[in-house]
Design an enzyme around this catalytic site. Structure first.
Site, PDB file in Angstrom:
ATOM      1  N   ASP A 114       0.820  -1.214   0.000  1.00 31.09           N
ATOM      2  CA  ASP A 114       0.000   0.000   0.000  1.00 31.09           C
ATOM      3  C   ASP A 114       0.851   1.260   0.000  1.00 31.09           C
ATOM      4  O   ASP A 114       0.539   2.232  -0.658  1.00 31.09           O
ATOM      5  CB  ASP A 114      -0.969   0.013   1.197  1.00 31.09           C
ATOM      6  N   PHE A 121       0.884  12.069   7.541  1.00 26.14           N
ATOM      7  CA  PHE A 121       0.345  10.787   7.986  1.00 26.14           C
ATOM      8  C   PHE A 121      -1.001  10.539   7.311  1.00 26.14           C
ATOM      9  O   PHE A 121      -1.977  11.230   7.583  1.00 26.14           O
ATOM     10  CB  PHE A 121       0.214  10.743   9.508  1.00 26.14           C
TER      11      PHE A 121
HETATM   12  C1  PRP Z   1       2.825  -0.353   6.810  1.00 26.85           C
HETATM   13  C2  PRP Z   1       2.457  -0.403   5.343  1.00 26.85           C
HETATM   14  C3  PRP Z   1       3.699  -0.951   4.672  1.00 26.85           C
HETATM   15  C4  PRP Z   1       4.814  -0.435   5.560  1.00 26.85           C
HETATM   16  C5  PRP Z   1       5.482   0.743   4.907  1.00 26.85           C
HETATM   17  O1  PRP Z   1       2.606  -1.601   7.377  1.00 26.85           O
HETATM   18  O2  PRP Z   1       1.321  -1.208   5.128  1.00 26.85           O
HETATM   19  O3  PRP Z   1       3.712  -2.359   4.660  1.00 26.85           O
HETATM   20  O4  PRP Z   1       4.205  -0.032   6.804  1.00 26.85           O
HETATM   21  O5  PRP Z   1       6.404   1.361   5.748  1.00 26.85           O
HETATM   22  P1  PRP Z   1       7.980   1.323   5.545  1.00 26.85           P
HETATM   23  O6  PRP Z   1       8.262   1.668   4.117  1.00 26.85           O
HETATM   24  O7  PRP Z   1       8.463   2.394   6.487  1.00 26.85           O
HETATM   25  O8  PRP Z   1       8.488  -0.032   5.928  1.00 26.85           O
HETATM   26  P2  PRP Z   1       2.424  -1.864   8.953  1.00 26.85           P
HETATM   27  O9  PRP Z   1       3.718  -2.380   9.512  1.00 26.85           O
HETATM   28  O10 PRP Z   1       1.867  -0.639   9.618  1.00 26.85           O
HETATM   29  O11 PRP Z   1       1.358  -3.041   8.967  1.00 26.85           O
HETATM   30  P3  PRP Z   1      -0.122  -3.036   8.334  1.00 26.85           P
HETATM   31  O12 PRP Z   1       0.016  -3.106   6.827  1.00 26.85           O
HETATM   32  O13 PRP Z   1      -0.749  -4.268   8.902  1.00 26.85           O
HETATM   33  O14 PRP Z   1      -0.817  -1.761   8.767  1.00 26.85           O
END
Ligand code: PRP
Length: 184
Positions: free
Chosen positions: A104, A156
């Site tokens: 995402d 955010f």
């Molecule tokens: C979020 C998002 C991505 C990642 C991006 O996941 O969905 O996978 O963070 O961030 P980064 O580029 O800084 O690594 P999260 O760990 O919040 O889990 P989720 O998808 O279950 O919300």
């Protein structure tokens, strides 16, 4: 029953459902052309990519295999913990297969880097990374998506799968969360 209104926590909308649907269709067309008869495995990174992934798969006009992996690095915070945790692995053996990794958002790029390394070790025929959003100022060193939907400022954002502390994922648009609604 008390009904809470998540919309009141949104400062402004960045992408409407219509804009989202239009971009998803374009990405699906690109992938359909690129993969034609290859029958790729589309890997959804739970939970954030869930809505994008389902819309994308539904718009694909070729055979695909669907699979899901769950990782987390944010927990209930608004900043990455810096450590990616594998919660649920793919069910599919991707050796020799073409893989489309569906995210995402790319923020620090840490999650994508982790997943590319994990998938590469399994010797797939190829990996294409797709992310619906990418932050403008994610570092140059950060892992980048091959295809992305929109580039967004360093704010955010929530909605269309993206959460804060587990909430707001079900908003049908992507919006900027009011700063007073989250704590670092
Ligand atoms: C979020 C998002 C991505 C990642 C991006 O996941 O969905 O996978 O963070 O961030 P980064 O580029 O800084 O690594 P999260 O760990 O919040 O889990 P989720 O998808 O279950 O919300």
């Amino acid at each position: 029953m008390k009904i809470t209104n998540e919309k009141l926590d949104i400062e402004r909308i960045l992408y409407t459902p219509k804009q989202i649907a239009g971009r998803v269709d374009e990405i699906a067309r690109t992938l359909t052309e690129r993969y034609g008869g290859e029958r790729p495995v589309m890997a959804c990174v739970l939970k954030g990519a869930s809505f994008f992934y389902i819309d994308l798969c539904r718009s694909m006009r070729s055979h695909i295999e669907m699979d899901f992996i769950s990782v987390s690095s944010y927990g209930s915070k608004s900043k990455s913990s810096g450590v990616v945790r594998l919660i649920k692995d793919l069910d599919t053996n991707i050796e020799g297969k073409h893989v489309i990794l569906v995210e995402d958002i790319i923020d620090s790029g840490l999650t994508l880097k982790y997943l590319i390394e994990l998938f590469s070790s399994r010797k797939p025929a190829s990996i294409t990374t797709v992310s619906f959003l990418k932050k403008t100022d994610c570092g140059k060193q950060a892992a980048q998506a091959d295809i992305f939907g929109f580039e967004i400022p360093n704010e955010f954002v929530v909605g269309y799968g993206l959460d804060y502390a587990g909430y707001y994922r079900n908003l049908p648009y992507i919006g900027v969360l009011k700063p007073e609604c989250y704590s670092e």
